[in-house]
Design an enzyme around this catalytic site. Structure first.
Site, PDB file in Angstrom:
ATOM      1  N   ALA A  15       0.834  -1.200   0.000  1.00  0.00           N
ATOM      2  CA  ALA A  15       0.000   0.000   0.000  1.00  0.00           C
ATOM      3  C   ALA A  15       0.872   1.254   0.000  1.00  0.00           C
ATOM      4  CB  ALA A  15      -0.928  -0.012   1.215  1.00  0.00           C
ATOM      5  N   GLY A  48      -1.567 -14.921  -3.776  1.00  0.00           N
ATOM      6  CA  GLY A  48      -1.521 -14.014  -4.911  1.00  0.00           C
ATOM      7  C   GLY A  48      -2.559 -12.915  -4.840  1.00  0.00           C
ATOM      8  N   ASP A 223      -0.321  -0.687  14.750  1.00  0.00           N
ATOM      9  CA  ASP A 223       0.065   0.693  15.083  1.00  0.00           C
ATOM     10  C   ASP A 223      -0.831   1.737  14.418  1.00  0.00           C
ATOM     11  OD1 ASP A 223       2.116  -0.689  16.245  1.00  0.00           O
ATOM     12  OD2 ASP A 223       3.732   0.261  15.098  1.00  0.00           O
ATOM     13  N   HIS A 244      -6.626 -17.619   9.547  1.00  0.00           N
ATOM     14  CA  HIS A 244      -6.322 -18.445   8.374  1.00  0.00           C
ATOM     15  C   HIS A 244      -6.385 -19.895   8.829  1.00  0.00           C
ATOM     16  CE1 HIS A 244      -4.433 -20.179   4.877  1.00  0.00           C
ATOM     17  NE2 HIS A 244      -4.448 -19.003   4.276  1.00  0.00           N
ATOM     18  N   ARG A 290     -13.271 -18.789   4.184  1.00  0.00           N
ATOM     19  CA  ARG A 290     -12.234 -18.992   5.200  1.00  0.00           C
ATOM     20  C   ARG A 290     -12.777 -19.069   6.626  1.00  0.00           C
ATOM     21  NH1 ARG A 290      -7.065 -15.359   4.022  1.00  0.00           N
ATOM     22  NH2 ARG A 290      -6.826 -16.708   2.221  1.00  0.00           N
ATOM     23  N   HIS A 351      -4.799 -13.923  11.093  1.00  0.00           N
ATOM     24  CA  HIS A 351      -4.166 -13.678   9.791  1.00  0.00           C
ATOM     25  C   HIS A 351      -4.417 -12.272   9.255  1.00  0.00           C
ATOM     26  CE1 HIS A 351      -2.658 -14.733   5.843  1.00  0.00           C
ATOM     27  NE2 HIS A 351      -3.807 -14.421   5.283  1.00  0.00           N
ATOM     28  N   ARG A 386     -13.098 -11.320   4.724  1.00  0.00           N
ATOM     29  CA  ARG A 386     -12.405 -11.018   3.460  1.00  0.00           C
ATOM     30  C   ARG A 386     -12.312 -12.264   2.579  1.00  0.00           C
ATOM     31  NH1 ARG A 386      -6.746 -11.385   1.791  1.00  0.00           N
ATOM     32  NH2 ARG A 386      -6.384 -12.380   3.801  1.00  0.00           N
ATOM     33  N   LEU A 392      -4.374  -7.763  -1.270  1.00  0.00           N
ATOM     34  CA  LEU A 392      -3.351  -7.089  -2.083  1.00  0.00           C
ATOM     35  C   LEU A 392      -4.043  -6.267  -3.172  1.00  0.00           C
ATOM     36  CD1 LEU A 392      -0.798 -10.062  -2.377  1.00  0.00           C
ATOM     37  CD2 LEU A 392      -0.623  -8.065  -0.892  1.00  0.00           C
TER      38      LEU A 392
HETATM   39  P1  FAD Z   1       2.298  -4.446   5.158  1.00  0.00           P
HETATM   40  O1  FAD Z   1       2.778  -5.081   3.932  1.00  0.00           O
HETATM   41  O2  FAD Z   1       2.167  -5.267   6.374  1.00  0.00           O
HETATM   42  O3  FAD Z   1       3.277  -3.235   5.461  1.00  0.00           O
HETATM   43  C1  FAD Z   1       3.119  -2.482   6.642  1.00  0.00           C
HETATM   44  C2  FAD Z   1       4.298  -1.541   6.734  1.00  0.00           C
HETATM   45  O4  FAD Z   1       4.074  -0.602   7.766  1.00  0.00           O
HETATM   46  C3  FAD Z   1       5.614  -2.247   7.081  1.00  0.00           C
HETATM   47  O5  FAD Z   1       6.618  -1.651   6.315  1.00  0.00           O
HETATM   48  C4  FAD Z   1       5.803  -1.910   8.562  1.00  0.00           C
HETATM   49  O6  FAD Z   1       7.134  -1.919   9.000  1.00  0.00           O
HETATM   50  C5  FAD Z   1       5.234  -0.517   8.594  1.00  0.00           C
HETATM   51  N1  FAD Z   1       4.803  -0.053   9.911  1.00  0.00           N
HETATM   52  C6  FAD Z   1       3.899  -0.609  10.745  1.00  0.00           C
HETATM   53  N2  FAD Z   1       3.753   0.171  11.841  1.00  0.00           N
HETATM   54  C7  FAD Z   1       4.577   1.229  11.690  1.00  0.00           C
HETATM   55  C8  FAD Z   1       4.882   2.383  12.473  1.00  0.00           C
HETATM   56  N3  FAD Z   1       4.322   2.615  13.672  1.00  0.00           N
HETATM   57  N4  FAD Z   1       5.793   3.270  11.994  1.00  0.00           N
HETATM   58  C9  FAD Z   1       6.414   3.053  10.801  1.00  0.00           C
HETATM   59  N5  FAD Z   1       6.159   1.987  10.028  1.00  0.00           N
HETATM   60  C10 FAD Z   1       5.242   1.098  10.463  1.00  0.00           C
HETATM   61  N6  FAD Z   1      -3.275 -11.140   0.915  1.00  0.00           N
HETATM   62  C11 FAD Z   1      -3.615 -11.389  -0.374  1.00  0.00           C
HETATM   63  O7  FAD Z   1      -4.375 -10.643  -0.975  1.00  0.00           O
HETATM   64  N7  FAD Z   1      -3.044 -12.456  -1.011  1.00  0.00           N
HETATM   65  C12 FAD Z   1      -2.170 -13.305  -0.411  1.00  0.00           C
HETATM   66  O8  FAD Z   1      -1.677 -14.231  -1.023  1.00  0.00           O
HETATM   67  C13 FAD Z   1      -1.844 -13.081   0.946  1.00  0.00           C
HETATM   68  N8  FAD Z   1      -1.006 -13.908   1.615  1.00  0.00           N
HETATM   69  C14 FAD Z   1      -0.621 -13.593   2.886  1.00  0.00           C
HETATM   70  C15 FAD Z   1       0.312 -14.401   3.539  1.00  0.00           C
HETATM   71  C16 FAD Z   1       0.768 -14.051   4.794  1.00  0.00           C
HETATM   72  C17 FAD Z   1       1.778 -14.919   5.486  1.00  0.00           C
HETATM   73  C18 FAD Z   1       0.271 -12.894   5.434  1.00  0.00           C
HETATM   74  C19 FAD Z   1       0.750 -12.500   6.788  1.00  0.00           C
HETATM   75  C20 FAD Z   1      -0.684 -12.106   4.801  1.00  0.00           C
HETATM   76  C21 FAD Z   1      -1.135 -12.446   3.527  1.00  0.00           C
HETATM   77  N9  FAD Z   1      -2.084 -11.671   2.864  1.00  0.00           N
HETATM   78  C22 FAD Z   1      -2.420 -11.946   1.565  1.00  0.00           C
HETATM   79  C23 FAD Z   1      -2.515 -10.398   3.429  1.00  0.00           C
HETATM   80  C24 FAD Z   1      -1.664  -9.285   2.788  1.00  0.00           C
HETATM   81  O9  FAD Z   1      -0.357  -9.759   2.602  1.00  0.00           O
HETATM   82  C25 FAD Z   1      -1.633  -8.043   3.628  1.00  0.00           C
HETATM   83  O10 FAD Z   1      -2.930  -7.675   3.992  1.00  0.00           O
HETATM   84  C26 FAD Z   1      -1.002  -6.902   2.821  1.00  0.00           C
HETATM   85  O11 FAD Z   1       0.272  -7.279   2.392  1.00  0.00           O
HETATM   86  C27 FAD Z   1      -0.930  -5.662   3.665  1.00  0.00           C
HETATM   87  O12 FAD Z   1      -0.197  -4.702   2.961  1.00  0.00           O
HETATM   88  P2  FAD Z   1       0.068  -3.312   3.644  1.00  0.00           P
HETATM   89  O13 FAD Z   1       0.895  -2.516   2.694  1.00  0.00           O
HETATM   90  O14 FAD Z   1      -1.208  -2.746   4.121  1.00  0.00           O
HETATM   91  O15 FAD Z   1       0.903  -3.688   4.960  1.00  0.00           O
HETATM   92  C1  SIN Z   2      -2.937 -17.650   1.234  1.00  0.00           C
HETATM   93  O1  SIN Z   2      -2.044 -17.780   0.408  1.00  0.00           O
HETATM   94  O2  SIN Z   2      -3.617 -18.584   1.670  1.00  0.00           O
HETATM   95  C2  SIN Z   2      -3.230 -16.301   1.751  1.00  0.00           C
HETATM   96  C3  SIN Z   2      -4.167 -15.630   0.864  1.00  0.00           C
HETATM   97  C4  SIN Z   2      -4.812 -14.459   1.540  1.00  0.00           C
HETATM   98  O3  SIN Z   2      -4.631 -14.228   2.727  1.00  0.00           O
HETATM   99  O4  SIN Z   2      -5.545 -13.753   0.845  1.00  0.00           O
END
Ligand code: FAD
Ligand code: SIN
Length: 537
Positions: A15, A48, A223, A244, A290, A351, A386, A392
């Site tokens: 994001a 994905g 946070d 999950h 899920r 999750h 969700r 993503l």
């Molecule tokens: P993140 O990618 O978590 O990034 C958050 C950022 O904020 C990090 O850089 C962190 O250090 C920073 N941060 C946090 N707090 C602070 C603070 N106080 N000050 C400064 N920086 C801070 N979703 C899907 O759609 N498909 C998938 O296949 C999928 N697989 C997943 C597998 C796993 C193991 C996990 C854990 C999640 C998965 N999800 C999946 C969910 C998805 O990955 C997340 O919802 C998504 O990546 C979140 O993106 P984001 O940019 O919001 O946060």
């Molecule tokens: C997974 O690969 O099962 C995670 C997919 C998701 O959280 O959307």
């Protein structure tokens, strides 16, 4: 140190980076990120990104799958918008350099995976390392951009808001509540810095660490929700915590996820006697939504007294498994589990948080100049549960919409000066000699959240959790004002507040819907509860 920037982006996951790359076309961007820049849930995403990319699929089908998963609480407008904007965002990632897997029989076409609740194959992926590929490419694009500066090991503590400035007599009149940036702890120098910004974006990800067992990395301490809530941002639907169904059950495998795509490619859930059980719970069996699969596993474990169930993909050929799931195959092998032969021991774990800071269709919160995008936000896409791989997608679509909206806001602000924000005031805080208090409270919160506010809740369990969190909150308050802040203390303060918010939302919702299941109200109550739970400090 004071820093002034057009855009302050807090978080370097999908994001934050997607926003920053586009925003850098109209202004300067500072990204603060609390650990190394790669570290976040994005980097670990496996399955994905869901999007309509096959002629046999349609927007209508993706929309109806998402609405069904959300169990009556999605905003239909947001669902339509996100689904329809999806293909353009995927093609953009490809043009930036992301290498999604192609079909073995025809490399011109993307290989589309299937996951729970999807009526079609529509998940673009890079084998089982999708998040790592996307994060790497986005970081590359951000780092080569002269308008973007990345500050690693910088943790946002609190937002600088109009009310804070008024208290100090700096602003005397302004129409609405406004955000002017954030106070940030530099974890290396232990200094607290003031980042002043015309536009601030919270992209801080999820809150899985509020629970004892989670698929999330350590940064996921909620946070953004805590920081936003303290500043007066509305928070919604935090009772909908997604568990999950399949995390690896092994004492040394910290939080390792076994992707839902494994079930999408034929993996089946079995109990310790080798019997399949999902057909008892839902017609979609192992590919049900899920919430249903996680709850079914929970019921099976409670009935049998076993510690885990098993996921069996051994009916697929070893070559297929090694090629499609190289990361899962290799990781399990390190724990002496050969997934081409052995069933994988799995348990559910926290999750994804479907609720978050309430935003409009452009990611804007109720605070002027403050956006929230990605997992930290509650846009109305996910409702009560969700749909797999929609997260993503949401982050990509909302990041783009937030850039369009905020760059317009920025244009109107050009030439206007920043307010003079007061420096962080440590009061008479001293170094703490009792770090053990922090780790003890941290552990206690995660345990009672797991035991009392987990997959199955009751009024009594929620009350117990509430009493415990209240005591811990009091202790933290005292500790916070007496001692110099550290990253651990800040994270503890945030998980305690997020736990309190989850408990409050869960206690308010007097029905069972989607991810929120309360034995005292086992039915869905559309008459009274087909609405968001919104909290506002
Ligand atoms: P993140 O990618 O978590 O990034 C958050 C950022 O904020 C990090 O850089 C962190 O250090 C920073 N941060 C946090 N707090 C602070 C603070 N106080 N000050 C400064 N920086 C801070 N979703 C899907 O759609 N498909 C998938 O296949 C999928 N697989 C997943 C597998 C796993 C193991 C996990 C854990 C999640 C998965 N999800 C999946 C969910 C998805 O990955 C997340 O919802 C998504 O990546 C979140 O993106 P984001 O940019 O919001 O946060
Ligand atoms: C997974 O690969 O099962 C995670 C997919 C998701 O959280 O959307």
């Amino acid at each position: 140190m004071d820093m002034q920037t057009d855009y302050l982006v807090i978080g370097s996951g999908i994001a934050g980076l997607s926003f920053a790359i586009e925003a850098a076309k109209s202004g300067t961007v500072a990204i603060v990120t609390k650990k190394e820049k790669m570290e976040g849930s994005t980097n670990y995403a496996q399955g994905g990104i869901a999007s309509v990319l096959d002629p046999d699929d349609s927007f209508d089908l993706h929309i109806s799958d998402t609405l069904e998963s959300g169990d009556g609480l999605c905003s239909e407008e947001i669902v339509k918008m996100v689904v329809r904007d999806g293909p353009a965002r995927i093609h953009e990632l490809i043009s930036m350099g992301v290498r999604f897997s192609r079909r073995a029989d025809d490399k011109k076409h993307l290989d589309l995976g299937r996951e729970g609740g999807h009526s079609k194959r529509r998940i673009v992926h890079t084998k089982d390392l999708t998040g790592h590929e996307v994060e790497t490419i986005l970081l590359d694009r951000a780092e080569e951009n002269e308008n973007i500066q990345i500050f690693e090991n910088h943790m946002a503590i609190d937002l600088i808001t109009k009310s804070k400035l008024i208290k100090r007599g700096i602003i005397t009149s302004e129409a609405s509540q406004t955000c002017w940036g954030a106070y940030v702890l530099d974890d290396e120098t232990e200094q607290i810095k003031t980042f002043l910004a015309r536009i601030t974006v919270l992209a801080t990800g999820g809150a899985g660490k509020v629970y004892l067992y989670t698929s999330n990395p350590d940064i996921a301490t909620g946070d953004g929700v805590a920081v936003g809530y303290r500043a007066g941002v509305k928070v919604a639907n935090m009772e909908f915590v997604q568990f999950h169904p399949t995390c690896l059950y092994h004492p040394l495998a910290k939080n390792f996820l076994i992707s839902e795509a494994v079930r999408g490619e034929g993996g089946v859930l079995i109990d310790s006697k080798g019997n399949r059980f999902m057909e008892k719970y839902h017609p979609l069996k192992d590919l049900a939504f899920r919430d249903i699969v996680a709850r079914s596993i929970d019921m099976e474990l409670k009935k049998s007294g076993d510690e885990c169930v098993y996921l069996d993909i051994s009916q697929r050929s070893p070559d297929f498994i090694k090629d499609r799931f190289p990361h899962i195959y290799q990781t399990c092998l390190r724990f002496q589990i050969d997934i081409s032969k052995d069933p994988i021991p799995v348990v559910p774990a926290a999750h994804y948080i479907c609720g978050g800071l309430l935003t409009n269709e452009n990611g804007l919160t109720n605070l002027d100049n403050l956006y929230a995008i990605g997992e930290v936000a509650c846009t109305g896409l996910h409702g009560a549960n969700r749909l797999a791989s929609n997260s993503l997608l949401e982050a990509l679509v909302l990041a783009r919409r937030a850039t369009i909206s905020s760059s317009r806001q920025l244009e109107a602000k050009r030439g206007k000066s920043f307010p003079e924000a007061p420096k962080w005031d440590p009061g008479c805080a001293t170094d703490s000699e009792e770090e053990v208090v922090v780790s003890h409270n941290w552990d206690e919160i995660r345990r009672f959240m797991w035991n009392y506010v987990g997959i199955v809740r009751t009024n009594k369990r929620l009350d117990r959790a509430r009493r415990r969190v209240d005591i811990i909150q009091e202790e933290i308050k005292e500790y916070y004002w007496n001692f110099i802040v550290t990253k651990d203390l800040l994270e503890l303060r945030n998980i305690a507040l997020v736990a309190e918010i989850i408990i409050s939302c869960a206690s308010l919702r007097k029905e069972s819907r989607g991810l929120h299941y309360n034995l005292d109200y086992p039915e869905k109550d559309d008459e009274h509860w087909r609405r968001d739970t919104v909290l506002w400090d």
